[in-house]
Structures are given as C-alpha cells and as structure tokens.
Design an enzyme around this catalytic site. Structure first.
Site, PDB file in Angstrom:
ATOM      1  N   ARG A  70      14.704   7.949   4.343  1.00  0.00           N
ATOM      2  CA  ARG A  70      14.911   6.982   5.422  1.00  0.00           C
ATOM      3  C   ARG A  70      13.678   6.124   5.714  1.00  0.00           C
ATOM      4  NH1 ARG A  70      18.270  11.153   5.807  1.00  0.00           N
ATOM      5  NH2 ARG A  70      16.386  12.164   5.061  1.00  0.00           N
ATOM      6  N   THR A  71      12.534   6.785   5.896  1.00  0.00           N
ATOM      7  CA  THR A  71      11.350   6.045   6.348  1.00  0.00           C
ATOM      8  C   THR A  71      10.903   5.037   5.290  1.00  0.00           C
ATOM      9  OG1 THR A  71      10.749   8.066   7.490  1.00  0.00           O
ATOM     10  CG2 THR A  71       9.070   6.362   7.370  1.00  0.00           C
TER      11      THR A  71
ATOM     12  N   LYS B 192      -5.464  12.128 -11.219  1.00  0.00           N
ATOM     13  CA  LYS B 192      -6.707  12.370 -11.991  1.00  0.00           C
ATOM     14  C   LYS B 192      -7.831  12.797 -11.064  1.00  0.00           C
ATOM     15  CE  LYS B 192      -5.305   8.445 -14.783  1.00  0.00           C
ATOM     16  NZ  LYS B 192      -5.583   7.012 -14.924  1.00  0.00           N
TER      17      LYS B 192
ATOM     18  N   ARG C 147       2.357   7.727   4.507  1.00  0.00           N
ATOM     19  CA  ARG C 147       2.866   9.078   4.805  1.00  0.00           C
ATOM     20  C   ARG C 147       2.026  10.052   4.005  1.00  0.00           C
ATOM     21  NH1 ARG C 147       8.941  11.420   4.941  1.00  0.00           N
ATOM     22  NH2 ARG C 147       8.799  10.339   6.941  1.00  0.00           N
TER      23      ARG C 147
ATOM     24  N   HIS D 170       4.986  11.316  14.003  1.00  0.00           N
ATOM     25  CA  HIS D 170       5.845  10.382  13.248  1.00  0.00           C
ATOM     26  C   HIS D 170       6.257   9.298  14.253  1.00  0.00           C
ATOM     27  CE1 HIS D 170       8.532   8.761  10.390  1.00  0.00           C
ATOM     28  NE2 HIS D 170       9.267   9.813  10.079  1.00  0.00           N
TER      29      HIS D 170
HETATM   30  N1   CP Z   1      13.315  10.990   9.387  1.00  0.00           N
HETATM   31  C1   CP Z   1      12.572  10.944   8.263  1.00  0.00           C
HETATM   32  O1   CP Z   1      11.333  10.852   8.324  1.00  0.00           O
HETATM   33  O2   CP Z   1      13.281  11.009   7.106  1.00  0.00           O
HETATM   34  P1   CP Z   1      12.646  10.844   5.650  1.00  0.00           P
HETATM   35  O3   CP Z   1      11.759  12.045   5.407  1.00  0.00           O
HETATM   36  O4   CP Z   1      13.798  10.777   4.701  1.00  0.00           O
HETATM   37  O5   CP Z   1      11.815   9.596   5.647  1.00  0.00           O
END
Ligand code: CP
Length: 316
Positions: free
Chosen positions: A59-60, A87, A109, A137
């Site tokens: 999603r993100t 590496k 992320r 998040h």
């Molecule tokens: N909600 C969320 O962070 O989903 P993903 O890990 O698929 O990005």
C-alpha cells in the site's frame, strides 16, 4: 503557498494540531483528482522524488508512487535488494550518494527506528518517513484520520479502539498520538504480552479485555500480529488469539450502531479479523487505501517548497 512547519515529515509527534489539520484539509481538496479522467496536475512538475524502500510494502509504496505521478513529479524507485547495499554500503552513504543527484524529496521505509531522522539531519532534501521499525508510520496515521474525519465529520470526542499487537506496531503509536492530539478518546487493547506497559503515556487508555475496548466505540481498528518483528512466542496459538482478540460479527455488536471497522493492512483473515467483518458494509479498509493516495499527495505538496533549507556545506 501553504506548507508544513518543518522540512521533513518524520513523526506524528513532531506535528502540531494545525499541521495535522492542514494535511487533512489539503488531502480532502486533492481527493477529486483521482476521480478525473486525466488524473494529473502539475503541482510537482520539475521536482524529483526518490522512493527508498528497505522493507516490503504494497500500500505505502504504491500510493506514494501514484501520488508522485498524479502531481507530475519525476520519480526514482530505489530497490535495496538490487543496489550496492548488498555489497555493504551503509544507509548514510547510500543516502549521500542519492542526495548528490539533487532530489527534492526522499521517501524512506526502513526496519530501523530513527533511519528517516538520520537522513533528515544529513540531507538537504525533505525526508518523509514511510515507516521506521517499531517507531512511527506518520502518513498511515494521517490517512486513517482523513478516513475517520470524512466518514464521521470530526475526530474530537470519538471513541477509537485499536486492537492487536500494539508492541510491535508503528501504526499503533502514530495513530494513538494523532487521534489523542485531535481530541479523540483512544483505547488500545491486546494480550498483556503485546502491549507496552508505558503506552498510556501516549494518551491511550489500556485494557486487555476486548469487550471493554469495543463497548460504545465509533471506530474499531484491528492490527495484525507483526510476526516478522516478534523474537519470541507472545501468544499460545493463532486459534487462541482469534478466540480472545479476533474481531467477529458477534463482538462488533458491542460497538456503536454506526461504528466503522478499519485495518491498515496487510490483513490476516481468520487471525485478527473474521472475513465477514473485513468485507462488511461497515468495513472501510479500502477507503483507507484510497485516502492513502490523497494524503500522500498532500504531504508531498506541502513539503515541496521545503527542500534545500539547510545551509550548503562550506567550500573547502
Ligand atoms: N499499511 C501499510 O503500511 O501497508 P504496506 O506495508 O503494504 O505498505
């Protein structure tokens, strides 16, 4: 042009109530772009965004990429597994090398809490935290707030129950901080082994009884067991977990009549949520996903004038 008060979006903790309102109002205004025949505006034309994902995401990652494309940014998707990280290149060296190519915004992320903060300190680009370890998040919390506010008309005074593996969830932290800041009554619930003892310090009421959390709730937010972050067995079995903490139609009867069910995904049907609940009319799980695009468009737009604010390094 309206903008956020800081160069980076690293956490909900750093955002003021006015910042949160600005993101939500901007996202609300940008929503209709995704329903146009031509889903594109020139707001970020000439800007470059790097998506730096060191952890898997559906999603993100997809919604950041769509948000960037709908704002006409130039984008570069960095895949850690196909890069020189394999590496032995460090996160900081990777970021410094990418930064040398003059991006305006870096979306990151990472499995380590604080990785986006490190980049924010080192980079002239704006940095957006797309999930850092078990820490925060923030864009998920903003899209969750947009979803609740769109459907309920407000956040203040609502009872919001967040249920599941609270300890390992960055969503639980960011959502609790945001909803509490905006005046909601936040309850968190899970097995005592999966709720940090000091979670009430974030503004949540804590219970291990699911019925107490759901009683009279306007919003029931389910979280998955974050098995990839659990280093020991915190629950006896998935079956027993569902018996005590799974969301069923029966349990939803304790919530308010017009309550909604949310889940940030990925969902494990039959573990934390019954399929019939996940697919029910009162489930707004896919609304959350749709709102993710508008929310990320808003964040990118509101940060787009902020990069390069740090002084350049002195000439040698
Ligand atoms: N909600 C969320 O962070 O989903 P993903 O890990 O698929 O990005």
């Amino acid at each position: 042009m309206a903008s956020l008060s800081q160069k980076d979006l690293l956490s909900i903790e750093q955002l003021s109530v006015d910042d949160i309102r600005l993101v939500l109002d901007t996202a609300e205004a940008l929503k209709e772009i995704s329903s146009r025949a031509v889903k594109k505006v020139p707001a970020l034309r000439g800007k470059t965004v790097i998506n730096l994902f060191f952890e898997p995401s559906t999603r993100t990652r997809s919604s950041f990429e769509l948000a960037e494309k709908r704002l006409s940014a130039d984008i570069l998707n960095f895949s850690a597994s196909a890069s020189s990280v394999t590496k032995g290149e460090t996160l900081l060296d990777t970021a410094r090398n990418l930064e040398a190519m003059s991006p305006d915004i870096i979306v990151i992320r990472h499995s380590s809490a604080g990785a986006p903060h490190l980049l924010g300190r080192e980079c002239r680009s704006s940095v957006v935290n797309a999930g850092d370890g078990m820490h925060e998040h923030p864009t998920q919390a903003l899209l969750d707030a947009l979803t609740v506010r769109s459907l309920k008309g407000r956040l203040e005074g609502l009872k919001i129950a967040i249920i599941g593996d609270i300890s390992h969830s960055r969503v639980a932290r960011s959502d609790t901080l945001l909803f509490h800041k905006m005046g909601a009554e936040v309850w968190v619930c899970g097995p005592p082994t999966l709720v940090p003892a000091d979670f009430h310090l974030l503004g949540a009421r804590v219970t291990s009884l699911m019925e107490e959390a759901i009683e009279g709730a306007d919003v029931v937010m389910m979280l998955r067991l974050q098995n990839e972050r659990q280093k020991e067995a915190f629950i006896p079995s998935a079956r027993e977990y569902f018996t005590l903490y799974g969301l069923s139609r029966e349990r939803m009867r304790g919530a308010r009549k017009n309550a909604i069910v949310m889940h940030p995904g990925p969902m494990n049907r039959g573990v934390e949520i019954e399929s019939e609940v996940a697919d029910a009319d009162y489930s707004v799980i896919l609304d959350q996903v749709a709102n993710g695009v508008a929310t990320r468009m808003a964040v990118l737009y509101l940060l787009s004038g902020k990069s390069g604010l740090k002084p350049a390094r002195k000439p040698r």
